[in-house]
Design a protein around this motif. Structure first.
Motif, PDB file in Angstrom:
ATOM      1  N   VAL A   1       0.857  -1.193   0.000  1.00  0.00           N
ATOM      2  CA  VAL A   1       0.000   0.000   0.000  1.00  0.00           C
ATOM      3  C   VAL A   1       0.893   1.242   0.000  1.00  0.00           C
ATOM      4  CG1 VAL A   1      -1.832   1.250   1.197  1.00  0.00           C
ATOM      5  CG2 VAL A   1      -1.803  -1.252   1.248  1.00  0.00           C
ATOM      6  N   SER A   2       0.931   1.945  -1.119  1.00  0.00           N
ATOM      7  CA  SER A   2       1.738   3.168  -1.242  1.00  0.00           C
ATOM      8  C   SER A   2       0.980   4.345  -0.637  1.00  0.00           C
ATOM      9  CB  SER A   2       2.021   3.452  -2.716  1.00  0.00           C
ATOM     10  OG  SER A   2       0.784   3.685  -3.388  1.00  0.00           O
ATOM     11  N   VAL A   3       1.668   5.474  -0.468  1.00  0.00           N
ATOM     12  CA  VAL A   3       1.013   6.700   0.011  1.00  0.00           C
ATOM     13  C   VAL A   3      -0.129   7.053  -0.938  1.00  0.00           C
ATOM     14  CG1 VAL A   3       1.326   9.164   0.461  1.00  0.00           C
ATOM     15  CG2 VAL A   3       3.210   7.592   0.857  1.00  0.00           C
ATOM     16  N   GLU A   4       0.114   6.898  -2.243  1.00  0.00           N
ATOM     17  CA  GLU A   4      -0.898   7.259  -3.244  1.00  0.00           C
ATOM     18  C   GLU A   4      -2.151   6.396  -3.074  1.00  0.00           C
ATOM     19  OE1 GLU A   4       2.294   6.653  -4.024  1.00  0.00           O
ATOM     20  OE2 GLU A   4       2.924   8.705  -4.522  1.00  0.00           O
ATOM     21  N   LEU A   5      -1.925   5.096  -2.958  1.00  0.00           N
ATOM     22  CA  LEU A   5      -3.061   4.179  -2.814  1.00  0.00           C
ATOM     23  C   LEU A   5      -3.816   4.470  -1.514  1.00  0.00           C
ATOM     24  CD1 LEU A   5      -4.724   1.788  -3.714  1.00  0.00           C
ATOM     25  CD2 LEU A   5      -2.919   0.242  -2.939  1.00  0.00           C
ATOM     26  N   ALA A   6      -3.071   4.718  -0.427  1.00  0.00           N
ATOM     27  CA  ALA A   6      -3.702   5.022   0.867  1.00  0.00           C
ATOM     28  C   ALA A   6      -4.551   6.293   0.760  1.00  0.00           C
ATOM     29  CB  ALA A   6      -2.630   5.177   1.944  1.00  0.00           C
ATOM     30  N   THR A   7      -4.068   7.277   0.022  1.00  0.00           N
ATOM     31  CA  THR A   7      -4.785   8.549  -0.146  1.00  0.00           C
ATOM     32  C   THR A   7      -6.114   8.332  -0.886  1.00  0.00           C
ATOM     33  OG1 THR A   7      -2.706   9.763  -0.160  1.00  0.00           O
ATOM     34  CG2 THR A   7      -4.600  10.885  -1.154  1.00  0.00           C
ATOM     35  N   CYS A   8      -6.068   7.529  -1.938  1.00  0.00           N
ATOM     36  CA  CYS A   8      -7.286   7.236  -2.701  1.00  0.00           C
ATOM     37  C   CYS A   8      -8.298   6.528  -1.807  1.00  0.00           C
ATOM     38  CB  CYS A   8      -6.975   6.331  -3.902  1.00  0.00           C
ATOM     39  SG  CYS A   8      -5.799   7.037  -5.057  1.00  0.00           S
ATOM     40  N   LEU A   9      -7.857   5.489  -1.105  1.00  0.00           N
ATOM     41  CA  LEU A   9      -8.770   4.686  -0.290  1.00  0.00           C
ATOM     42  C   LEU A   9      -9.356   5.500   0.864  1.00  0.00           C
ATOM     43  CD1 LEU A   9      -6.754   1.327  -0.183  1.00  0.00           C
ATOM     44  CD2 LEU A   9      -8.850   1.790  -1.493  1.00  0.00           C
ATOM     45  N   TYR A  10      -8.495   6.271   1.539  1.00  0.00           N
ATOM     46  CA  TYR A  10      -8.953   7.077   2.674  1.00  0.00           C
ATOM     47  C   TYR A  10     -10.060   8.038   2.239  1.00  0.00           C
ATOM     48  CZ  TYR A  10      -8.657   9.769   7.010  1.00  0.00           C
ATOM     49  OH  TYR A  10      -8.953  10.387   8.201  1.00  0.00           O
ATOM     50  N   THR A  11      -9.960   8.513   0.996  1.00  0.00           N
ATOM     51  CA  THR A  11     -10.969   9.436   0.458  1.00  0.00           C
ATOM     52  C   THR A  11     -12.353   8.787   0.432  1.00  0.00           C
ATOM     53  OG1 THR A  11      -9.329  10.610  -0.849  1.00  0.00           O
ATOM     54  CG2 THR A  11     -11.615  10.762  -1.610  1.00  0.00           C
ATOM     55  N   GLY A  12     -12.424   7.514   0.039  1.00  0.00           N
ATOM     56  CA  GLY A  12     -13.712   6.813   0.030  1.00  0.00           C
ATOM     57  C   GLY A  12     -14.247   6.620   1.439  1.00  0.00           C
ATOM     58  N   TYR A  13     -13.344   6.273   2.369  1.00  0.00           N
ATOM     59  CA  TYR A  13     -13.771   6.069   3.760  1.00  0.00           C
ATOM     60  C   TYR A  13     -14.333   7.365   4.341  1.00  0.00           C
ATOM     61  CZ  TYR A  13     -11.578   1.445   4.611  1.00  0.00           C
ATOM     62  OH  TYR A  13     -11.245   0.118   4.612  1.00  0.00           O
ATOM     63  N   ILE A  14     -13.590   8.449   4.146  1.00  0.00           N
ATOM     64  CA  ILE A  14     -13.990   9.686   4.831  1.00  0.00           C
ATOM     65  C   ILE A  14     -15.264  10.280   4.220  1.00  0.00           C
ATOM     66  CG2 ILE A  14     -12.623  11.384   3.529  1.00  0.00           C
ATOM     67  CD1 ILE A  14     -11.954  12.750   6.089  1.00  0.00           C
ATOM     68  N   THR A  15     -15.431  10.151   2.900  1.00  0.00           N
ATOM     69  CA  THR A  15     -16.611  10.768   2.287  1.00  0.00           C
ATOM     70  C   THR A  15     -17.865   9.935   2.537  1.00  0.00           C
ATOM     71  OG1 THR A  15     -15.973   9.838   0.139  1.00  0.00           O
ATOM     72  CG2 THR A  15     -15.388  12.129   0.549  1.00  0.00           C
ATOM     73  N   ASP A  16     -17.778   8.612   2.399  1.00  0.00           N
ATOM     74  CA  ASP A  16     -18.986   7.795   2.574  1.00  0.00           C
ATOM     75  C   ASP A  16     -19.417   7.650   4.043  1.00  0.00           C
ATOM     76  OD1 ASP A  16     -19.601   7.455  -0.070  1.00  0.00           O
ATOM     77  OD2 ASP A  16     -19.737   5.276   0.019  1.00  0.00           O
ATOM     78  N   THR A  17     -18.536   7.969   4.977  1.00  0.00           N
ATOM     79  CA  THR A  17     -18.941   7.946   6.394  1.00  0.00           C
ATOM     80  C   THR A  17     -19.214   9.362   6.907  1.00  0.00           C
ATOM     81  OG1 THR A  17     -16.662   8.136   7.185  1.00  0.00           O
ATOM     82  CG2 THR A  17     -17.535   5.888   6.934  1.00  0.00           C
ATOM     83  N   GLY A  18     -19.184  10.359   5.997  1.00  0.00           N
ATOM     84  CA  GLY A  18     -19.402  11.752   6.421  1.00  0.00           C
ATOM     85  C   GLY A  18     -18.380  12.179   7.457  1.00  0.00           C
ATOM     86  N   GLY A  19     -17.117  11.829   7.233  1.00  0.00           N
ATOM     87  CA  GLY A  19     -16.082  12.188   8.208  1.00  0.00           C
ATOM     88  C   GLY A  19     -16.188  11.338   9.466  1.00  0.00           C
ATOM     89  N   PHE A  20     -16.441  10.034   9.268  1.00  0.00           N
ATOM     90  CA  PHE A  20     -16.535   9.068  10.378  1.00  0.00           C
ATOM     91  C   PHE A  20     -17.627   9.445  11.381  1.00  0.00           C
ATOM     92  CE2 PHE A  20     -12.052   9.157   8.942  1.00  0.00           C
ATOM     93  CZ  PHE A  20     -12.063   7.932   8.283  1.00  0.00           C
ATOM     94  N   ARG A  21     -18.791   9.861  10.834  1.00  0.00           N
ATOM     95  CA  ARG A  21     -19.908  10.223  11.724  1.00  0.00           C
ATOM     96  C   ARG A  21     -21.152   9.381  11.480  1.00  0.00           C
ATOM     97  NH1 ARG A  21     -20.855  16.236  10.412  1.00  0.00           N
ATOM     98  NH2 ARG A  21     -20.562  15.271   8.392  1.00  0.00           N
ATOM     99  N   TYR A  22     -21.343   8.863  10.248  1.00  0.00           N
ATOM    100  CA  TYR A  22     -22.582   8.144   9.954  1.00  0.00           C
ATOM    101  C   TYR A  22     -22.575   6.772  10.632  1.00  0.00           C
ATOM    102  CZ  TYR A  22     -22.899  11.635   6.205  1.00  0.00           C
ATOM    103  OH  TYR A  22     -22.928  12.797   5.490  1.00  0.00           O
ATOM    104  N   GLN A  23     -23.777   6.114  10.536  1.00  0.00           N
ATOM    105  CA  GLN A  23     -23.922   4.836  11.232  1.00  0.00           C
ATOM    106  C   GLN A  23     -23.041   3.719  10.679  1.00  0.00           C
ATOM    107  OE1 GLN A  23     -28.066   5.092  11.124  1.00  0.00           O
ATOM    108  NE2 GLN A  23     -28.316   4.941  13.333  1.00  0.00           N
TER     109      GLN A  23
END
Ligand code: 5GP
Ligand code: MN
Length: 342
Positions: free
Chosen positions: A163-185
């Motif tokens: 997992v490169s920095v680039e790959l981690a950046t892409c993946l983290y983007t999906g996590y943070i947006t679909d959880t509303g910044g780690f707030r949704y259920q």
């Protein structure tokens, strides 16, 4: 889809993961189309750009295409500049024999990009929507995942790919947006542990959040003012409606994408159970539904040919705005009448 190469449902998740790995192994030096849904969001774009990073590891060339252009706020994603629209010509290598769909619950969700597929195209379907109809030859679908990026990260773990920095950046983007910044259920202990790992791999939580979630244009603020003026409550304050019309977009110099997230202003009002945002589009009224607790809005959306998740779903109604609002009001009143609210 055809039987050849399809994965039998009775086989375990592990073997689906293996099938995808083997499929990629066999495609060295080939070209693969990676597509996602119309008006792509952070999870769609994060998953597409993550896939481009992964394909590189297999010496596979990727072509990233969507019907609509990616919003500018995601321009930090590695590979953002290489993203193409389905109307762009020439697209190198079209039509495509090998295609990966990400974050698309059904084939039609990719809109006009569907025309880029070869007639017998091999399809890999990677998604987390409960309403996914398993349209691929290989279906890596996990409704329990918070995001398509989580499905991809789980798959990466099973392969032991780096997992490169680039790959981690892409993946983290999906996590943070679909959880509303780690707030949704959908924010589980696992999601937070995954996110911590991605940060360990070099993703920058502050910078990604600033771009993907926080930054807001002056134009969007003006649109927010107009949309908030339409906010209405009914059903004893349990339902909230707000709308964005074409003329609001014209007056403020915004696009439909700028209306993303506005539905939460309805949902966040105390006592509201369901919020709906009505967006006037050229082909009808796009309805975004959000639910606080009791209502499964994916079922409501499915009644009208849409889909999504229990707490967040969408659909398009091919009728004028007033009629669309009446139709949704009647439907939601009936649904609320049948669910137990404490
Ligand atoms: P949004 O309201 O933000 O556009 O979408 C909320 C969720 O519902 C997202 O997961 C999105 O992919 C899904 N969704 C929105 N519109 C549609 C639609 O027309 N069809 C399907 N299948 N899913 C949709
Ligand atoms: Mn998603």
């Amino acid at each position: 889809m055809g039987e050849q190469g399809s994965v039998h449902p009775e086989r375990s998740k592990q073997s689906v993961e293996r099938s995808f790995y083997e499929w990629l192994k066999g495609l060295e030096r080939a070209q693969v189309l990676v597509v996602s849904h119309v008006r792509p969001d952070g999870d769609a774009l994060g998953a597409q750009t993550a896939m481009a990073q992964i394909l590189k590891l297999f010496h596979i060339e990727s072509v990233l295409v969507n019907e609509d252009a990616p919003p500018r706020r995601f321009d930090y994603l590695p590979g953002y500049r290489d993203m193409r629209r389905s109307v762009d010509t020439p697209l190198p290598g079209a039509p495509y024999q090998y295609v990966i769909f990400v974050d698309a619950a059904d084939r039609e969700r990719i809109g006009k990009a569907l025309s880029l597929l070869a007639p017998e195209a091999e399809i890999v379907n990677i998604d987390h929507h409960a309403t996914n109809d398993h349209y691929g030859h290989i279906n890596l679908v996990k409704p329990e995942a918070s995001s398509t990026c989580e499905v991809i990260y789980d798959w990466i773990r099973s392969t032991r790919l780096p997992v490169s920095v680039e790959l981690a950046t892409c993946l983290y983007t999906g996590y943070i947006t679909d959880t509303g910044g780690f707030r949704y259920q959908n924010t589980t202990p696992k999601v937070l542990r995954d996110a911590a790992e991605l940060v360990q791999f070099g993703a920058s939580p502050y910078e990604i959040a600033e771009h993907a979630l926080e930054a807001i244009s002056w134009e969007k603020i003006k649109l927010l003012q107009k949309a908030l003026a339409t906010l209405k409550l009914f059903a004893s304050g349990k339902i909230a409606f707000l709308e964005v019309t074409q003329s609001m977009l014209e007056e403020t110099g915004t696009t439909l994408d700028d209306a993303e997230g506005l539905v939460h202003y309805g949902l966040n009002i105390e006592g509201v159970e369901v919020a709906a945002l009505f967006r006037e589009q050229t082909d009808g009224i796009k309805v975004s539904l959000r639910s606080r607790r009791a209502v499964d809005v994916s079922k409501v959306a499915q009644q009208f040919g849409g889909g999504g998740h229990v707490r967040a779903a969408g659909l398009t109604l091919h009728m004028p705005l007033d009629e669309a609002k009446r139709t949704m009001a009647e439907t939601l009143l009936t649904v609320l009448h049948h669910v137990p609210l404490s």
